[in-house]
Design an enzyme around this catalytic site. Structure first.
Site, PDB file in Angstrom:
ATOM      1  N   LYS A 122      28.020  -6.012  28.846  1.00  0.00           N
ATOM      2  CA  LYS A 122      27.280  -6.093  30.115  1.00  0.00           C
ATOM      3  C   LYS A 122      28.083  -5.559  31.299  1.00  0.00           C
ATOM      4  O   LYS A 122      27.515  -5.272  32.346  1.00  0.00           O
ATOM      5  CB  LYS A 122      26.821  -7.525  30.368  1.00  0.00           C
ATOM      6  CG  LYS A 122      25.733  -7.964  29.395  1.00  0.00           C
ATOM      7  CD  LYS A 122      25.072  -9.274  29.802  1.00  0.00           C
ATOM      8  CE  LYS A 122      23.982  -9.662  28.816  1.00  0.00           C
ATOM      9  NZ  LYS A 122      24.549 -10.082  27.499  1.00  0.00           N
TER      10      LYS A 122
HETATM   11  C1  LIG Z   1      23.634 -10.008  26.361  1.00  0.00           C
HETATM   12  C2  LIG Z   1      24.318  -9.905  25.044  1.00  0.00           C
HETATM   13  C3  LIG Z   1      23.659  -9.436  23.890  1.00  0.00           C
HETATM   14  C4  LIG Z   1      22.176  -9.095  23.886  1.00  0.00           C
HETATM   15  O1  LIG Z   1      21.889  -7.954  24.617  1.00  0.00           O
HETATM   16  P1  LIG Z   1      20.368  -7.663  25.059  1.00  0.00           P
HETATM   17  O2  LIG Z   1      20.413  -6.416  25.842  1.00  0.00           O
HETATM   18  O3  LIG Z   1      19.935  -8.857  25.861  1.00  0.00           O
HETATM   19  O4  LIG Z   1      19.589  -7.533  23.808  1.00  0.00           O
HETATM   20  C5  LIG Z   1      24.378  -9.304  22.713  1.00  0.00           C
HETATM   21  N1  LIG Z   1      25.682  -9.638  22.651  1.00  0.00           N
HETATM   22  C6  LIG Z   1      26.348 -10.105  23.731  1.00  0.00           C
HETATM   23  C7  LIG Z   1      27.768 -10.473  23.583  1.00  0.00           C
HETATM   24  C8  LIG Z   1      25.707 -10.242  24.959  1.00  0.00           C
HETATM   25  O5  LIG Z   1      26.379 -10.716  26.023  1.00  0.00           O
END
Ligand SMILES: *Cc1c(COP(=O)(O)O)cnc(C)c1O
Length: 447
Positions: A122
């Site tokens: 993210k």
């Molecule tokens: C947010 C997150 C996901 C999922 O991603 P999406 O875009 O919501 O599908 C997977 N793994 C981690 C570690 C995350 O922080």
């Protein structure tokens, strides 16, 4: 091209294709007025020779290659609104860390997306969005306050994305005693333009307080508030970058390339699907979930049935009503048969996830976090029936899930230096009652 013919990219709402807004409006608003998610009105095509021209770059040039690919995507979507020089700067500030493709075993590669400041994928979206928001507010006099409620990870990625960004203040609300020690340290040791409010309540309380602030006219007339939420197009677009960055690092291109995405809200996967539409030669995407299997279930039955989320060890994917699903439907014109040609779904229990973490560590010496483990398991399954070169996204560093990982593989994990540094800093948070009046008074004082 004739300047007159250059029409800036517009973004439509998934609820109404004729509702179109500018990039600036899409970024500042986040969500369309009718509650839909914004989508780009066209999906630009990648230059046909993009990868062949890269192939000649020297092997050690991963970072400049990555910047070049990221810029190609950013320019294709945003180049009509933002100058090339500015976009170059935003892109290089966003990915100032490596995104390596690491071999785990024959034909299986991990795209390590955890080398950013908060050790999770993210970071890419949050850092890009922070810079886009600043870009569009430059003409404005007033500071923008970014208000976020977090149950742990999103808050630190957003806060880090905005750290030190001029004209931005970040206020994070988190539930007291309900985030892990590492998460709390990541939220409360940043300083500068970031303030952490430790709310005596639950995550739902934090979310309710934030919602109340956004609907409070008296407040929003005096303070420019933004939610910097996960469905913003300024988070979606930069997530396309690393699919190209992954592909460029695959050496065995004689086999088709498949990419597996461990998913919760499906923003990450949606970005991959857009990369494919742009011409990235990926044969198939694999949608991997934990027991919150709403999308794999849709792919097998054609029925979309959101449920309450179930808690798992891959908790960033504990989503019962994936917010980006409407974007996926939009891309495939609501046709599950067409969607199935591009996406295969798998889901795994916590036990299966633990077994995968243990087996991959013992057999290949590679440490997975629980989210990456779900991705690995799905890819491995797919590859037993299909000949392909497989990539799974390793979305977080295993140290972020220290207890589960150490207990499963029976080994102490070394804490990376950049995390150890924040662990030794003192926590700075403002303890606050679960009261809207208290939050409002704080926001007025803080602005
Ligand atoms: C947010 C997150 C996901 C999922 O991603 P999406 O875009 O919501 O599908 C997977 N793994 C981690 C570690 C995350 O922080």
């Amino acid at each position: 091209m004739d300047q007159e013919l250059l029409i800036n990219m517009k973004f439509y709402s998934t609820n109404n294709k004729s509702l179109r807004v500018s990039l600036q409006e899409a970024v500042l608003k986040g969500l369309a007025d009718d509650g839909g998610l914004f989508m780009p009105e066209r999906i630009p095509q990648l230059p046909a020779d993009l990868f062949t021209s890269l192939a000649s770059a020297s092997a050690g040039a991963l970072e400049s290659q990555s910047a070049e690919l990221a810029f190609a995507v950013a320019e294709a979507f945003l180049g009509e609104d933002i100058s090339a020089a500015k976009l170059q700067r935003i892109v290089s500030e966003t990915i100032d860390f490596p995104i390596p493709l690491v071999k785990v075993k024959e034909g299986v590669y991990s795209l390590e997306l955890f080398h950013g400041p908060t050790l999770a994928f993210k970071d890419v979206g949050a850092r890009f969005m922070a810079r886009m928001l600043t870009h569009f507010r430059e003409k404005e006099e007033q500071d923008i306050t970014v208000l976020v409620a977090t149950s742990g990870d999103t808050g630190s990625a957003v806060a880090n994305g905005f750290l030190g960004v001029k004209g931005m203040k970040v206020v994070i609300l988190y539930p007291s005693g309900k985030v892990s020690e590492i998460q709390e340290k990541q939220l409360t040791t940043l300083g500068q333009n970031i303030t952490a409010l430790e709310i005596k309540g639950t995550f739902d309380d934090c979310q309710r307080l934030v919602k109340q602030a956004f609907s409070d006219r008296e407040l929003t007339q005096q303070i420019t508030l933004t939610s910097a939420n996960s469905i913003n197009v300024a988070r979606l677009i930069p997530q396309i970058f690393y699919y190209l960055i992954a592909y460029a690092q695959v050496l065995e291109k004689n086999l088709p390339v498949v990419i597996c995405v461990p998913s919760g809200n499906f923003g990450n996967l949606t970005a991959g699907l857009i990369a494919k539409r742009m011409g990235l030669p990926v044969e198939k995407f694999i949608a991997a979930t934990n027991t919150n299997d709403i999308v794999p279930n849709y792919l097998s039955t054609g029925n979309f049935s959101p449920k309450s989320s179930v808690q798992t060890i891959s908790n960033a994917m504990d989503v019962g009503n994936p917010s980006n699903f409407v974007r996926m439907l939009d891309l495939y014109a609501n046709d599950v048969h067409v969607m199935r040609q591009d996406i295969t779904g798998y889901h795994f229990t916590d036990d299966e996830t633990r077994q995968t973490m243990k087996a991959v560590y013992e057999n290949h010496g590679y440490l997975l976090d629980p989210h990456g483990a779900v991705g690995f398991a799905a890819l491995d399954n797919y590859l037993t029936k299909n000949k392909a070169t497989g990539i799974f996204l390793e979305t977080a560093h295993p140290v972020k899930f220290l207890d589960v990982v150490e207990e499963t593989v029976g080994k102490k994990i070394e804490i990376p230096e950049r995390l150890a540094a924040c662990m030794s800093k003192p926590k700075k948070a403002l303890l606050m009652e679960n009261s809207y009046a208290a939050l409002k008074a704080f926001l007025f004082k803080n602005s």
